[in-house]
Design a protein around this motif. Structure first.
Motif, PDB file in Angstrom:
ATOM      1  N   GLU A 126     -25.093 108.895 -56.717  1.00 45.10           N
ATOM      2  CA  GLU A 126     -24.383 107.651 -57.018  1.00 45.10           C
ATOM      3  C   GLU A 126     -24.365 106.731 -55.796  1.00 45.10           C
ATOM      4  O   GLU A 126     -24.561 105.523 -55.899  1.00 45.10           O
ATOM      5  CB  GLU A 126     -22.948 107.955 -57.436  1.00 45.10           C
ATOM      6  CG  GLU A 126     -22.833 108.550 -58.832  1.00 45.10           C
ATOM      7  CD  GLU A 126     -21.377 108.739 -59.251  1.00 45.10           C
ATOM      8  OE1 GLU A 126     -21.116 108.683 -60.466  1.00 45.10           O
ATOM      9  OE2 GLU A 126     -20.529 108.921 -58.363  1.00 45.10           O
ATOM     10  N   ILE A 138     -21.531 118.558 -58.358  1.00 52.74           N
ATOM     11  CA  ILE A 138     -20.712 117.353 -58.205  1.00 52.74           C
ATOM     12  C   ILE A 138     -21.036 116.640 -56.901  1.00 52.74           C
ATOM     13  O   ILE A 138     -21.142 115.408 -56.857  1.00 52.74           O
ATOM     14  CB  ILE A 138     -19.214 117.709 -58.294  1.00 52.74           C
ATOM     15  CG1 ILE A 138     -18.895 118.153 -59.729  1.00 52.74           C
ATOM     16  CG2 ILE A 138     -18.348 116.518 -57.899  1.00 52.74           C
ATOM     17  CD1 ILE A 138     -17.475 118.576 -59.960  1.00 52.74           C
ATOM     18  N   SER A 139     -21.211 117.415 -55.830  1.00 52.55           N
ATOM     19  CA  SER A 139     -21.591 116.804 -54.546  1.00 52.55           C
ATOM     20  C   SER A 139     -22.897 116.040 -54.711  1.00 52.55           C
ATOM     21  O   SER A 139     -23.055 114.933 -54.181  1.00 52.55           O
ATOM     22  CB  SER A 139     -21.773 117.874 -53.466  1.00 52.55           C
ATOM     23  OG  SER A 139     -20.608 118.630 -53.296  1.00 52.55           O
ATOM     24  N   GLU A 158     -21.581 122.249 -56.115  1.00 53.43           N
ATOM     25  CA  GLU A 158     -22.559 121.406 -55.425  1.00 53.43           C
ATOM     26  C   GLU A 158     -23.180 120.395 -56.373  1.00 53.43           C
ATOM     27  O   GLU A 158     -23.687 119.363 -55.948  1.00 53.43           O
ATOM     28  CB  GLU A 158     -23.642 122.261 -54.757  1.00 53.43           C
ATOM     29  CG  GLU A 158     -23.149 122.993 -53.520  1.00 53.43           C
ATOM     30  CD  GLU A 158     -22.420 122.069 -52.537  1.00 53.43           C
ATOM     31  OE1 GLU A 158     -21.186 122.204 -52.392  1.00 53.43           O
ATOM     32  OE2 GLU A 158     -23.062 121.187 -51.945  1.00 53.43           O
ATOM     33  N   MET A 170     -22.459 107.454 -62.322  1.00 54.51           N
ATOM     34  CA  MET A 170     -23.013 108.289 -63.384  1.00 54.51           C
ATOM     35  C   MET A 170     -21.903 109.118 -63.996  1.00 54.51           C
ATOM     36  O   MET A 170     -20.934 109.432 -63.328  1.00 54.51           O
ATOM     37  CB  MET A 170     -24.089 109.230 -62.827  1.00 54.51           C
ATOM     38  CG  MET A 170     -25.353 108.513 -62.440  1.00 54.51           C
ATOM     39  SD  MET A 170     -26.740 109.658 -62.365  1.00 54.51           S
ATOM     40  CE  MET A 170     -26.202 110.694 -61.016  1.00 54.51           C
ATOM     41  N   VAL A 228     -24.217 114.809 -57.522  1.00 53.41           N
ATOM     42  CA  VAL A 228     -24.020 113.619 -58.360  1.00 53.41           C
ATOM     43  C   VAL A 228     -23.440 112.477 -57.531  1.00 53.41           C
ATOM     44  O   VAL A 228     -23.922 111.341 -57.580  1.00 53.41           O
ATOM     45  CB  VAL A 228     -23.090 113.948 -59.549  1.00 53.41           C
ATOM     46  CG1 VAL A 228     -22.613 112.672 -60.225  1.00 53.41           C
ATOM     47  CG2 VAL A 228     -23.807 114.841 -60.550  1.00 53.41           C
ATOM     48  N   ILE A 229     -22.429 112.783 -56.749  1.00 58.22           N
ATOM     49  CA  ILE A 229     -21.808 111.735 -55.925  1.00 58.22           C
ATOM     50  C   ILE A 229     -22.821 111.170 -54.934  1.00 58.22           C
ATOM     51  O   ILE A 229     -22.915 109.955 -54.731  1.00 58.22           O
ATOM     52  CB  ILE A 229     -20.565 112.262 -55.185  1.00 58.22           C
ATOM     53  CG1 ILE A 229     -19.485 112.688 -56.194  1.00 58.22           C
ATOM     54  CG2 ILE A 229     -20.004 111.195 -54.251  1.00 58.22           C
ATOM     55  CD1 ILE A 229     -18.277 113.361 -55.576  1.00 58.22           C
ATOM     56  N   ALA A 230     -23.582 112.046 -54.303  1.00 54.75           N
ATOM     57  CA  ALA A 230     -24.579 111.592 -53.326  1.00 54.75           C
ATOM     58  C   ALA A 230     -25.617 110.686 -53.994  1.00 54.75           C
ATOM     59  O   ALA A 230     -26.050 109.679 -53.413  1.00 54.75           O
ATOM     60  CB  ALA A 230     -25.250 112.785 -52.665  1.00 54.75           C
TER      61      ALA A 230
END
Lengths: 82, 623
Positions: free
Chosen positions: A52, A45-46, A43, A59, A48-50
């Motif tokens: 971004e 990674i989820s 999560e 990032m 971080v993407i969100a």
């Protein structure tokens, strides 16, 4: 907390609420993975993407992984915008 | 890509529904807004919302899927689950340890096999193919190298099949973005681009023979856009073989494939007509007014859509029509529009009436003897789509874009017609359904129509034109185009003169039914000449077509003729661009054709020989 930080915190809070599907979640400068049960490495990674997407930046996931807490994320975001 | 901003409102409503335990409506709405064009954050949200719905509340078929990945799929799995649910499946998913392709497959008592999957997905990518071809290598050696790579995969398939009976899905190679030789790679057989292309083809040549089904990763990467699909930072830092934003696209495709493997792919399209197969409304705009055909942008778009549908039909997909129209109007473009790509014989079941579409779709399914879950509904009208979604949740409904130029791609990307095999039998099956349905239709159609008409409780009021309805009568004569045999245009004053002229019989007809009063719907002007009655004018409102009014009015005309001692009725039809509808009306009423010149036909009915026609179920009240 200055205005810029407050604004970022609000937007970040919404991102957290959406990623963890919890409309009652309230983050603060000290919030870290230990405080949110679902905040594991996947999560992360989820999240971080969100973040971004929300702030239209790229990032380095490794960088973010090293950060201690939400306060650190905000510092990073401010750093990117500055 | 669409971001959270576009979805927040709808997602909040769905979240609300879930909190109130309205699980089914929440799920239906979630499936409606789900699109592969949404970015990862949104897809992740779809997945989370779905996960918060107890699966027992939805009627999903269980499936066990084992995945062997060579890239990380951690952030993808939840999204896959959602799209599988959207396809009617609740999945138990086993994901092998990252990058253990051979170990996992070659360990017979390992976790992949003890999981007992029904589907095994070898989620590989281009990096798993060894491509060490030197420049100027000859074609033979290239072919050998390719075969050697293909053989490595065949070995894996054989090992899998020795250990279980699962359906095997294998990714092909998604060509990378970078090219050492740049554009020149296209022209040389030994470039990495062409090596991988040839590899993909070689894989395609052998996979079906090995009962293995390819997932076209190359297509998906191209469709998504390779410049975004290949995200080097995410590959290097977290081993994402494809960018997270492509998760929706891949998940939808894989779900469609799994759906097809379980015999759950769709068989039948239910098509609306107005603004779906042509631009405009046939009942209002007429044959000339609808947009269809070369030279007009919208017309070309609709033609392209019809062409696409025709190809689906040729493939074995059943096409049916469900339109809110008078049936005769609905059929006009099929029969008479020169640019109409679809013909009536392409349509297995043709339903055009004023019933609600959910009932009609049930009837179509009945007639074809297929389940509602085999059907896909296509309609430009969001209200109709929503009705069907709510009343028939097992029918798939395509969320159509507003621009008809985008219809083809919207339907194409929906993934409803995936298949794992194709034979001439499949092609013929479509035809077989069609013939069966046509048989059933002729049997059922008649009783259906009279049930419907009986249900209407129609009452006709009629009589000689008088001062109070003269204006309305004139209006009808002036504005009618379709049901108007002679296209006369009488003003009120002219009508008044006829009404006071002994030689003329001026009749009006009103029709009421259960749903309301249609008011004055028809006017007939008859002129007596010796012992013959000429039908000078006969107009009727299209709203009441094919309900028995034609026969009713016909019977009244015969009565009038008898009352005057006339022995014949003479009718004339003068063709215009708009009144083709009534070209054969006299024939239908048993008149004899006397002569036919260009654009005009004259008809005669002998009063002696005629018997009143059955006018279905209209109670009459003469005034």
């Amino acid at each position: 907390m200055d205005n810029q930080r407050i604004k970022i915190m609000q937007r970040l809070n919404r991102v957290f609420q959406e990623v963890f599907d919890d409309e009652n979640l309230q983050i603060n400068e000290k919030t870290n993975a230990k405080d949110i049960e679902e905040w594991d490495s996947v999560e992360h990674i989820s999240l971080v993407i969100a973040i971004e997407k929300e702030f239209t930046i790229r990032m380095n996931a490794a960088e973010v992984g090293k950060l201690q807490n939400v306060g650190g994320i905000i510092d990073l975001l401010i750093g990117n915008q500055g | 890509m669409q971001s959270m901003e576009s979805f927040r409102q709808e997602l909040a409503l769905i979240k609300n529904q879930i909190n109130q335990k309205n699980f089914k409506p929440a799920f239906i709405e979630l499936c409606r807004i789900a699109t592969v064009d949404a970015d990862f954050a949104v897809q992740h949200r779809f997945a989370k919302l779905f996960a918060s719905i107890p699966s027992e509340a939805l009627e999903l078929k269980p499936i066990r899927i084992g995945i062997v990945p060579t890239g990380t799929l951690d952030n993808f799995i939840g999204i896959l689950r959602f799209y599988l649910a959207r396809a009617g499946l609740i999945a138990e998913i086993f994901v092998a340890e990252f990058n253990t392709l051979h170990q996992t497959i070659l360990t017979p008592d390992g976790p992949l096999y003890t999981f007992n999957p029904q589907i095994i997905w070898l989620c590989t990518n281009y990096r798993d193919i060894s491509c060490e071809i030197l420049p100027n290598t000859n074609e033979e050696e290239i072919a050998r190298a390719i075969q050697s790579e293909v053989d490595r995969f065949i070995d894996l398939w054989l090992a899998l099949q020795a250990n279980c009976t699962a359906i095997i899905v294998q990714n092909n190679a998604d060509l990378p973005s970078e090219r050492i030789f740049g554009n020149f790679e296209a022209s040389i057989p030994w470039s990495r681009q062409n090596f991988l292309r040839q590899f993909n083809l070689a894989l395609a040549h052998t996979s079906l023979a090995h009962h293995v089904h390819l997932l076209d990763l190359e297509y998906l990467s191209a469709q998504f856009g390779k410049r975004f699909w290949h995200d080097a930072p995410y590959w290097h830092y977290s081993k994402h073989a494809f960018v997270a934003d492509a998760s929706g696209l891949i998940a939808l495709q894989m779900a469609a494939l799994v759906q097809a493997s379980q015999g759950m792919a769709k068989k039948c399209l239910v098509l609306d007509l107005d603004n779906t197969l042509w631009g405009g409304i046939i009942g209002d705009d007429g044959l000339e007014g609808i947009q269809l055909g070369h030279g007009l942008a919208a017309g070309e778009a609709f033609m392209a859509f019809q062409h696409y549908l025709k190809q689906l039909q040729r493939r074995g997909v059943i096409l049916t029509v469900c339109s809110k129209n008078e049936e005769s109007n609905a059929k006009i473009p099929f029969l008479e529009h020169s640019e109409m790509v679809l013909k009536l014989e392409d349509i297995a079941v043709f339903v055009a009436n004023w019933h609600n579409k959910a009932d009609n779709i049930r009837e179509i399914a009945d007639m074809l003897e297929i389940g509602l879950e085999s059907m896909v509904f296509v309609d430009d009208n969001p209200a109709e789509r929503q009705l069907v979604r709510q009343m028939l949740p097992m029918v798939s409904v395509v969320e159509m874009p507003t621009d008809p130029a985008l219809y083809v791609i919207a339907l194409d990307q929906s993934g409803y017609f995936e298949t794992l095999a194709f034979s001439t039998e499949d092609q013929n099956r479509g035809q077989m359904y069609q013939q069966n349905a046509q048989r059933k239709q002729t049997r059922k159609h008649f009783s259906n129509v009279s049930d419907f008409l009986q249900d209407l409780h129609m009452v006709a009021k009629y009589g000689d034109l008088h001062g109070q309805n003269r204006a309305r009568a004139s209006q009808l004569i002036l504005k009618s185009n379709q049901f108007h045999l002679t296209t006369t245009r009488y003003s009120e004053a002219q009508l008044e003169r006829m009404m006071t002229n002994e030689a003329y019989i001026c009749r009006y007809y009103c029709l009421q039914d259960r749903f309301g009063d249609n008011g004055l719907v028809s006017v007939v002007l008859l002129k007596q000449e010796a012992d013959v009655l000429l039908v000078d004018t006969w107009v009727m409102s299209c709203r009441v077509l094919s309900r028995g009014m034609e026969e009713f009015i016909h019977n009244d005309m015969i009565t009038q003729a008898r009352a005057r001692g006339c022995n014949s009725l003479f009718g004339t039809y003068i063709a215009t661009k708009k009144n083709n509808l009534v070209a054969q009306l006299f024939a239908r009423l048993d008149y004899q054709l006397i002569e036919e010149t260009e654009g005009t036909s004259r008809w005669r009915l002998s009063i002696e020989a005629s018997t009143p026609l059955k006018s279905v179920l209209i109670q009459a009240k003469e005034e």
